[in-house]
Design a protein around this motif. Structure first.
Motif, mmCIF file in Angstrom:
data_model
loop_
_atom_site.group_PDB
_atom_site.id
_atom_site.type_symbol
_atom_site.label_atom_id
_atom_site.label_comp_id
_atom_site.label_asym_id
_atom_site.label_seq_id
_atom_site.Cartn_x
_atom_site.Cartn_y
_atom_site.Cartn_z
ATOM 1 N N SER A 127 0.833 -1.220 0.352
ATOM 2 C CA SER A 127 -0.106 0.106 0.246
ATOM 3 C C SER A 127 0.801 0.830 -0.413
ATOM 4 O O SER A 127 1.700 1.184 0.369
ATOM 5 N N LEU A 128 0.911 1.971 -0.826
ATOM 6 C CA LEU A 128 1.522 3.697 -1.027
ATOM 7 C C LEU A 128 1.692 4.681 0.724
ATOM 8 O O LEU A 128 0.685 4.545 1.090
ATOM 9 N N GLY A 129 3.238 3.921 0.626
ATOM 10 C CA GLY A 129 3.473 4.836 1.819
ATOM 11 C C GLY A 129 3.672 3.684 3.309
ATOM 12 O O GLY A 129 3.810 4.395 4.113
ATOM 13 N N LEU A 130 3.145 1.942 3.476
ATOM 14 C CA LEU A 130 2.916 2.036 4.219
ATOM 15 C C LEU A 130 3.586 0.528 4.123
ATOM 16 O O LEU A 130 3.605 0.720 3.068
ATOM 17 N N TRP A 131 4.267 0.201 5.522
ATOM 18 C CA TRP A 131 5.885 -0.786 5.193
ATOM 19 C C TRP A 131 4.698 -2.240 6.105
ATOM 20 O O TRP A 131 4.881 -1.043 7.575
ATOM 21 N N GLU A 132 5.336 -3.057 6.232
ATOM 22 C CA GLU A 132 5.360 -3.897 7.200
ATOM 23 C C GLU A 132 6.551 -5.296 7.628
ATOM 24 O O GLU A 132 7.368 -5.494 5.824
ATOM 25 N N ALA A 133 7.187 -5.954 7.962
ATOM 26 C CA ALA A 133 8.034 -6.580 8.118
ATOM 27 C C ALA A 133 7.508 -7.608 7.979
ATOM 28 O O ALA A 133 6.815 -7.812 9.671
ATOM 29 N N PHE A 134 8.331 -9.486 8.167
ATOM 30 C CA PHE A 134 7.568 -10.517 8.201
ATOM 31 C C PHE A 134 8.788 -11.874 8.309
ATOM 32 O O PHE A 134 9.818 -11.349 8.098
ATOM 33 N N ASP A 135 8.906 -11.813 10.075
ATOM 34 C CA ASP A 135 9.657 -12.417 10.022
ATOM 35 C C ASP A 135 9.516 -14.071 9.933
ATOM 36 O O ASP A 135 8.417 -14.741 10.116
#
Length: 414
Positions: A127-135
């Motif tokens: 999504s524009l401007g949104l980041w997520e991190a996945f372990d």
């Protein structure tokens, strides 16, 4: 073997430790003049850590009061803390200022790298401007703060790169090209020092705290042959020798301890089938002819095609072929490719855009939507496969409500 819940019993007395001792900076993978140019910054151990392993009786008494784990010397306590998951570090930082200072210090992550305990996380933006991190190990997600960029940056082309403990996102704001940096230490975004030659659409890759960028387009759209090295410990850029051939929309990767760049488009608008490798010791680029697995000579040129989807696992290079929707493996001995497996997703639905193909630890990872050409389908799928195992692709995660198009993806190991 230490549980996070056991750490709540730490002592909350004020820190009465000695002046910090400085560690020698890591030489890393760099050119010979890096230490001279970057000697203004050093990573220091937390104040209450004795680096020489020798303590007086007074120091031992003080250590019992200031120990991270009561009853244990801090050297041993730090080794135990490096074994915890990075997802537990924010919990530790909430206990007291001593833990908060430790978690926000590069020293702990440097110990993890030296001990071979780094965890590689997948950072994606759907999504524009949104980041997520996945372990991948615990299969848990962590939301990153929203990037405080302008609207132009969200809508423009962007490149991303994980280096050390930082996630770099390159793009264009209204004033010009900028670099935003997310720090896993502070869990916050900030502006990073700009490139010596600002540009976009380059090939890039990283190894530990070193990142290399090659080629791209300058602010006026000219395809360039520039190359630069970034050191995340010092936060500085260093100009490298120019490529033999200017290129944009290429892909970069590390293999055999050297940075490579492959494919892309030349300054004349032609698809490049060659690759180039950079020797850090000799400070020289060498051309590898016909390295691209899908030659485009004599075929219709496509300006819409994405950069080559390549990934390195166990020091072997893999390629996601958009024509056959299969995965191929590079044979170094004779510069050829061999088909290995069918991809679990349609990588060719949008000319390679919207799909991530990465190496994460010992596994290859493919991320994309079930039908990522349809942006109304708010779902992405994540598959992984470990080479040299007689197994099929494993579905690691289904993520709902984030979109079906992967705008950017980077791997960070710390």
């Amino acid at each position: 073997g230490t549980r996070t819940s056991d750490l709540v019993k730490v002592n909350h007395r004020p820190n009465r430790s000695r002046r910090p001792s400085k560690m020698k900076p890591s030489k890393g993978l760099t050119v010979r003049d890096e230490e001279k140019n970057m000697s203004n910054k050093r990573i220091c151990a937390p104040e209450n850590v004795a680096l020489n392993g020798v303590r007086s009786e007074d120091e031992k008494a003080s250590s019992d009061d200031d120990s991270y784990l009561p009853g244990l010397p801090n050297e041993l306590a730090l080794q135990i803390l490096t074994c915890l998951s990075r997802l537990d570090y924010p919990i530790l930082a909430c206990l007291n200022n001593k833990y908060k200072s430790l978690i926000g210090n590069e020293y702990l992550y440097k110990l993890r790298r030296q001990s071979g305990l780094t965890e590689q996380w997948i950072y994606i933006s759907c999504s524009l401007g949104l980041w997520e991190a996945f372990d991948p190990k615990t299969r848990r997600w962590r939301n990153l703060p929203k990037m405080p960029c302008d609207y132009c940056f969200n809508c423009a082309d962007k490149e991303s790169l994980g280096v050390g403990t930082e996630l770099l996102v390159f793009g264009r704001e209204i004033p010009g090209l900028v670099v935003w940096k997310y720090s896993s230490l502070s869990h916050a975004w900030s502006k990073n020092p700009p490139l010596n030659h600002p540009r976009c659409l380059f090939g890039s890759s990283s190894y530990k705290e070193i990142g290399v960028l090659a080629g791209g387009c300058d602010p006026v759209g000219k395809i360039v042959d520039y190359a630069e090295l970034y050191n995340s410990e010092h936060g500085t850029w260093q100009v490298l020798p120019n490529l033999n051939r200017a290129r944009k929309l290429s892909s970069g990767f590390y293999m055999d301890g050297k940075f490579h760049v492959i494919g892309g488009m030349s300054a004349e608008g032609k698809n490049l089938n060659c690759g180039e490798v950079y020797d850090m010791k000799k400070e020289k680029w060498s051309v590898i002819e016909n390295m691209h697995p899908r030659p485009m000579v004599g075929k219709e040129e496509s300006t819409m095609r994405s950069p080559p989807l390549v990934a390195v696992v166990k020091n072997e290079l893999y390629y996601a072929d958009l024509v056959t929707n299969t995965m191929m493996k590079y044979k170094k001995s004779d510069n050829t490719w061999k088909m290995v497996k069918i991809l679990p997703l349609r990588a060719n639905a949008v000319e390679g855009w919207g799909v991530a193909f990465r190496g994460c630890g010992n596994k290859l990872v493919v991320i994309g939507g079930a039908n990522h050409a349809n942006h109304d389908n708010k779902m992405i799928l994540m598959y992984s496969w470990e080479p040299d195992r007689d197994e099929d692709w494993s579905m690691d995660c289904i993520r709902y409500g984030v979109g079906s198009f992967v705008y950017n993806c980077a791997i960070m190991g710390c």
